[in-house]
Design a protein around this motif. Structure first.
Motif, PDB file in Angstrom:
ATOM      1  N   ALA A  98       0.802  -1.180  -0.102  1.00  0.00           N
ATOM      2  CA  ALA A  98       0.490   0.049  -0.264  1.00  0.00           C
ATOM      3  C   ALA A  98       1.208   1.446   0.202  1.00  0.00           C
ATOM      4  CB  ALA A  98      -0.388   0.336   0.356  1.00  0.00           C
ATOM      5  N   ILE A 126      -8.946   4.944  -0.123  1.00  0.00           N
ATOM      6  CA  ILE A 126      -9.582   3.452   0.526  1.00  0.00           C
ATOM      7  C   ILE A 126      -7.822   2.753   0.756  1.00  0.00           C
ATOM      8  CG2 ILE A 126      -9.878   0.932  -0.027  1.00  0.00           C
ATOM      9  CD1 ILE A 126     -12.305   2.074  -1.640  1.00  0.00           C
ATOM     10  N   ALA A 130      -7.111   1.506   4.636  1.00  0.00           N
ATOM     11  CA  ALA A 130      -6.852   0.151   4.837  1.00  0.00           C
ATOM     12  C   ALA A 130      -5.372   0.390   5.339  1.00  0.00           C
ATOM     13  CB  ALA A 130      -6.324  -0.570   3.858  1.00  0.00           C
ATOM     14  N   LEU A 134      -4.794  -1.438   9.422  1.00  0.00           N
ATOM     15  CA  LEU A 134      -3.856  -2.333   9.435  1.00  0.00           C
ATOM     16  C   LEU A 134      -3.030  -2.088  10.905  1.00  0.00           C
ATOM     17  CD1 LEU A 134      -2.486  -3.524   6.613  1.00  0.00           C
ATOM     18  CD2 LEU A 134      -3.374  -4.741   7.750  1.00  0.00           C
TER      19      LEU A 134
END
Length: 136
Positions: A98, A126, A130, A134
């Motif tokens: 990411a 998004i 995330a 996490l």
């Protein structure tokens, strides 16, 4: 061919991450530097074989680009091995993936003045969410 190439990138990238995790579980921590070096020597050998197989000449620019891409990649691999030894893999590998996407988007905007579409902005949001989730 493009979908096949994209699928190959995902599979190979996943195998590289898997290989790093297997090393963290079964490898000796004293050999981390050797693991990273051997990974990139193997990549070099595979690339050289492909170049020779396709009968392509290597230019000085190819060598320079290989060094400029290879050194940061080697540093990233080394850091991933270190991080995976400390943190759970389910955090390390998604965060890395990411973060790469977010970094590319930011660099594209800052360096190339590339305007992201609404869809790309939503996807980036998004991904950022995330990352936050996490790490809670």
């Amino acid at each position: 061919t493009a979908p096949l190439g994209l699928a190959l990138v995902f599979v190979v990238g996943g195998l590289i991450d898997f290989h790093s995790k297997v090393y963290n579980i079964f490898g000796q921590s004293a050999l981390q530097e050797f693991y990273v070096l051997s990974t990139f020597v193997l990549s070099f050998v595979i690339s050289l074989v492909l170049l020779l197989w396709k009968n392509r000449r290597i230019s000085p620019r190819d060598v320079l680009c290989g060094i400029l891409v290879g050194l940061p990649n080697q540093a990233v691999t080394f850091c991933m091995v270190k991080a995976a030894a400390i943190l759970p893999a389910y955090v390390v590998f998604p965060v890395y993936s990411a973060a790469v996407i977010l970094a590319v988007n930011v660099i594209n905007f800052l360096m190339f003045r590339e305007k992201p579409t609404v869809r790309e902005l939503r996807g980036t949001a998004i991904i950022a969410a995330a990352l936050v989730l996490l790490n809670l």
